[in-house]
Design a protein around this motif. Structure first.
Motif, PDB file in Angstrom:
ATOM      1  N   UNK A 105     -46.239  24.435 -87.327  1.00 40.56           N
ATOM      2  CA  UNK A 105     -47.214  23.621 -88.021  1.00 40.56           C
ATOM      3  C   UNK A 105     -47.985  22.763 -87.016  1.00 40.56           C
ATOM      4  N   UNK A 106     -49.311  22.870 -86.972  1.00 41.28           N
ATOM      5  CA  UNK A 106     -50.098  22.136 -85.969  1.00 41.28           C
ATOM      6  C   UNK A 106     -49.981  20.625 -86.101  1.00 41.28           C
ATOM      7  N   UNK A 107     -49.891  20.106 -87.330  1.00 40.88           N
ATOM      8  CA  UNK A 107     -49.816  18.652 -87.490  1.00 40.88           C
ATOM      9  C   UNK A 107     -48.500  18.096 -86.961  1.00 40.88           C
ATOM     10  N   UNK A 108     -47.443  18.906 -86.938  1.00 47.30           N
ATOM     11  CA  UNK A 108     -46.148  18.426 -86.462  1.00 47.30           C
ATOM     12  C   UNK A 108     -46.113  18.341 -84.938  1.00 47.30           C
ATOM     13  N   UNK A 109     -46.553  19.419 -84.248  1.00 48.58           N
ATOM     14  CA  UNK A 109     -46.513  19.346 -82.785  1.00 48.58           C
ATOM     15  C   UNK A 109     -47.596  18.421 -82.244  1.00 48.58           C
ATOM     16  N   UNK A 110     -48.689  18.262 -82.999  1.00 45.64           N
ATOM     17  CA  UNK A 110     -49.717  17.320 -82.566  1.00 45.64           C
ATOM     18  C   UNK A 110     -49.190  15.885 -82.615  1.00 45.64           C
ATOM     19  N   UNK A 111     -48.415  15.582 -83.648  1.00 48.50           N
ATOM     20  CA  UNK A 111     -47.800  14.256 -83.737  1.00 48.50           C
ATOM     21  C   UNK A 111     -46.821  14.036 -82.593  1.00 48.50           C
ATOM     22  N   UNK A 112     -46.005  15.049 -82.289  1.00 50.02           N
ATOM     23  CA  UNK A 112     -45.062  14.936 -81.175  1.00 50.02           C
ATOM     24  C   UNK A 112     -45.796  14.796 -79.840  1.00 50.02           C
ATOM     25  N   UNK A 113     -46.913  15.485 -79.706  1.00 48.95           N
ATOM     26  CA  UNK A 113     -47.706  15.362 -78.483  1.00 48.95           C
ATOM     27  C   UNK A 113     -48.251  13.953 -78.335  1.00 48.95           C
ATOM     28  N   UNK A 114     -48.772  13.402 -79.407  1.00 54.28           N
ATOM     29  CA  UNK A 114     -49.379  12.071 -79.356  1.00 54.28           C
ATOM     30  C   UNK A 114     -48.333  10.985 -79.121  1.00 54.28           C
ATOM     31  N   UNK A 115     -47.185  11.099 -79.768  1.00 51.45           N
ATOM     32  CA  UNK A 115     -46.196  10.031 -79.698  1.00 51.45           C
ATOM     33  C   UNK A 115     -45.205  10.204 -78.557  1.00 51.45           C
ATOM     34  N   UNK A 116     -44.840  11.461 -78.240  1.00 49.13           N
ATOM     35  CA  UNK A 116     -43.781  11.694 -77.258  1.00 49.13           C
ATOM     36  C   UNK A 116     -44.192  12.618 -76.119  1.00 49.13           C
ATOM     37  N   UNK A 117     -45.462  13.063 -76.097  1.00 42.77           N
ATOM     38  CA  UNK A 117     -45.935  13.994 -75.067  1.00 42.77           C
ATOM     39  C   UNK A 117     -45.068  15.250 -74.982  1.00 42.77           C
ATOM     40  N   UNK A 118     -44.490  15.643 -76.140  1.00 37.14           N
ATOM     41  CA  UNK A 118     -43.638  16.838 -76.251  1.00 37.14           C
ATOM     42  C   UNK A 118     -42.394  16.740 -75.369  1.00 37.14           C
ATOM     43  N   UNK A 119     -41.964  15.527 -75.075  1.00 36.47           N
ATOM     44  CA  UNK A 119     -40.792  15.306 -74.227  1.00 36.47           C
ATOM     45  C   UNK A 119     -39.607  14.745 -75.017  1.00 36.47           C
ATOM     46  N   UNK A 120     -39.665  14.834 -76.348  1.00 36.45           N
ATOM     47  CA  UNK A 120     -38.589  14.291 -77.151  1.00 36.45           C
ATOM     48  C   UNK A 120     -38.616  12.772 -77.166  1.00 36.45           C
ATOM     49  N   UNK A 121     -37.489  12.195 -77.536  1.00 36.04           N
ATOM     50  CA  UNK A 121     -37.415  10.744 -77.647  1.00 36.04           C
ATOM     51  C   UNK A 121     -37.665  10.037 -76.316  1.00 36.04           C
ATOM     52  N   UNK A 122     -37.327  10.699 -75.213  1.00 33.16           N
ATOM     53  CA  UNK A 122     -37.568  10.085 -73.902  1.00 33.16           C
ATOM     54  C   UNK A 122     -39.055   9.912 -73.622  1.00 33.16           C
ATOM     55  N   UNK A 123     -39.876  10.758 -74.258  1.00 30.59           N
ATOM     56  CA  UNK A 123     -41.309  10.662 -74.037  1.00 30.59           C
ATOM     57  C   UNK A 123     -41.925   9.382 -74.556  1.00 30.59           C
ATOM     58  N   UNK A 124     -41.254   8.720 -75.512  1.00 25.05           N
ATOM     59  CA  UNK A 124     -41.839   7.490 -76.061  1.00 25.05           C
ATOM     60  C   UNK A 124     -41.887   6.382 -75.017  1.00 25.05           C
ATOM     61  N   UNK A 125     -41.006   6.432 -74.035  1.00 27.30           N
ATOM     62  CA  UNK A 125     -41.051   5.402 -72.983  1.00 27.30           C
ATOM     63  C   UNK A 125     -42.313   5.573 -72.129  1.00 27.30           C
ATOM     64  N   UNK A 126     -42.725   6.830 -71.944  1.00 24.44           N
ATOM     65  CA  UNK A 126     -43.948   7.084 -71.185  1.00 24.44           C
ATOM     66  C   UNK A 126     -45.164   6.657 -71.994  1.00 24.44           C
ATOM     67  N   UNK A 127     -45.232   7.075 -73.258  1.00 28.54           N
ATOM     68  CA  UNK A 127     -46.398   6.730 -74.073  1.00 28.54           C
ATOM     69  C   UNK A 127     -46.461   5.226 -74.337  1.00 28.54           C
ATOM     70  N   UNK A 128     -45.297   4.585 -74.492  1.00 24.52           N
ATOM     71  CA  UNK A 128     -45.302   3.138 -74.667  1.00 24.52           C
ATOM     72  C   UNK A 128     -45.853   2.429 -73.446  1.00 24.52           C
TER      73      UNK A 128
END
Length: 342
Positions: A105-128
């Motif tokens: 689903x495009x809306x699901x991976x797009x959300x993960x890309x925006x919030x976590x850069x597709x890196x899982x929960x660890x990606x939120x530290x980068x985006x934050x």
């Protein structure tokens, strides 16, 4: 020194900021490009229909983690299962679409890309961290622009694809987009790190109303929950509220229900109800805090995502996202290939 720090930091993280800006602009309009059957149907909120939808989601796949109910924007229920799969259901319980991972689903991976850069929960530290960088970028850019303010000329695209042309367009577009980018950067960071906001706002925080934690250690009877009755019980705690989400518990824990009252800005609401999983009885409820700092905290996500303000605010956010994508991409290109053109 300010110009040097601005240039080097932009050259290193410019593309990441561009990805976040472009994905954010697309997500603002998710309800228009979702393109799923029956997604535009009128909202139905009666307990009988919602209860039947919950039953359909439970029957479709074992291990239902949560179900988010249809809204005015998207008239489909979204079910998420413990194995990572999910499904969309029409409001009468009919299965509309099924997926086994976010890549379906495009809306699901797009959300993960925006919030976590597709890196899982660890990606939120980068985006934050990038949110803070974006805020600092915009503030420093205002200072740098002030020195050349008399040459201001807004262009959405550089007049010439030379380094000087790109820098001038970058500078003048950046000053227009700076307020939006600063707001997006700081709200995004505080959404990802709510503890940071709690620390900052603690001097103004007021007491919470109602129980703050769900009951635990409930007996398991093995009986089947009457979902129509359970939903009616949840609504009795907040008459006039709209049911938004049900989260299913681990053994011995209560069912968590989120509702949205008319005064709330958060799309899924912050009014909480806990139900007994054996019979759907109301166990406890929690009114959303109404003190100043809590009201600001509730506004962070709706402002950041365009869930308030209608089409006008969505257009502003789209301009900010696309502007960030252009500023990050062209700024990064002009930095690394500055000797390619005069």
């Amino acid at each position: 020194m300010l110009r040097l720090a601005h240039r080097w930091t932009g050259g290193i993280v410019g593309l990441l900021l561009a990805v976040i800006g472009l994905s954010g602009a697309l997500m603002v309009w998710e309800h228009t490009w979702l393109c799923l059957p029956r997604s535009n149907e009128r909202l139905v909120t009666d307990s009988k229909t919602l209860g039947a939808s919950v039953e359909a989601a439970l029957t479709e796949e074992p291990g239902l983690k949560r179900i988010t109910f249809a809204s005015e924007e998207i008239g489909l229920h979204e079910a998420i299962y413990s194995n990572g799969s999910g499904a969309y259901f029409a409001q009468d319980g009919v299965l509309v679409d099924r997926w086994t991972s976010i890549w379906d689903r495009p809306e699901l991976w797009l959300f993960e890309l925006h919030q976590h850069l597709l890196l899982g929960q660890n990606g939120k530290y980068i985006t934050g961290l990038l949110g803070l960088v974006l805020f600092a970028f915009s503030a420093s850019g205002i200072g740098l622009w002030w020195q050349t303010r008399k040459t201001f000329e807004l262009r959405l695209w550089p007049a010439r694809m030379t380094r000087s042309g790109i820098i001038r367009q970058h500078r003048d577009l950046g000053i227009v987009a700076a307020p939006l980018l600063m707001l997006s950067g700081i709200t995004g960071t505080l959404i990802l790190f709510p503890v940071a906001y709690e620390i900052l706002s603690s001097p103004w925080a007021g007491p919470e109303i109602g129980n703050s934690t769900p009951p635990k250690g409930l007996p398991l009877t093995g009986s089947k929950t009457d979902w129509q009755k359970a939903i009616a019980n949840a609504r009795s705690a907040f008459p006039g509220a709209v049911l938004r989400r049900i989260t299913f518990p681990e053994p011995g824990a209560a069912i968590t229900v989120r509702l949205k009252q008319p005064f709330e800005w958060t799309p899924n609401g912050r009014s909480l109800v806990w139900l007994d999983p054996s019979n759907g009885a109301l166990l406890a409820s929690k009114e959303p805090p109404s003190n100043g700092s809590a009201v600001i905290a509730e506004a962070l996500y709706p402002i950041h995502s365009g869930k308030i303000g209608g089409t006008v605010w969505k257009l502003f956010l789209t301009f900010g996202g696309l502007g960030l994508a252009m500023l990050g991409t062209l700024g990064c290109w002009s930095f690394w290939f500055r000797n390619a053109h005069n």
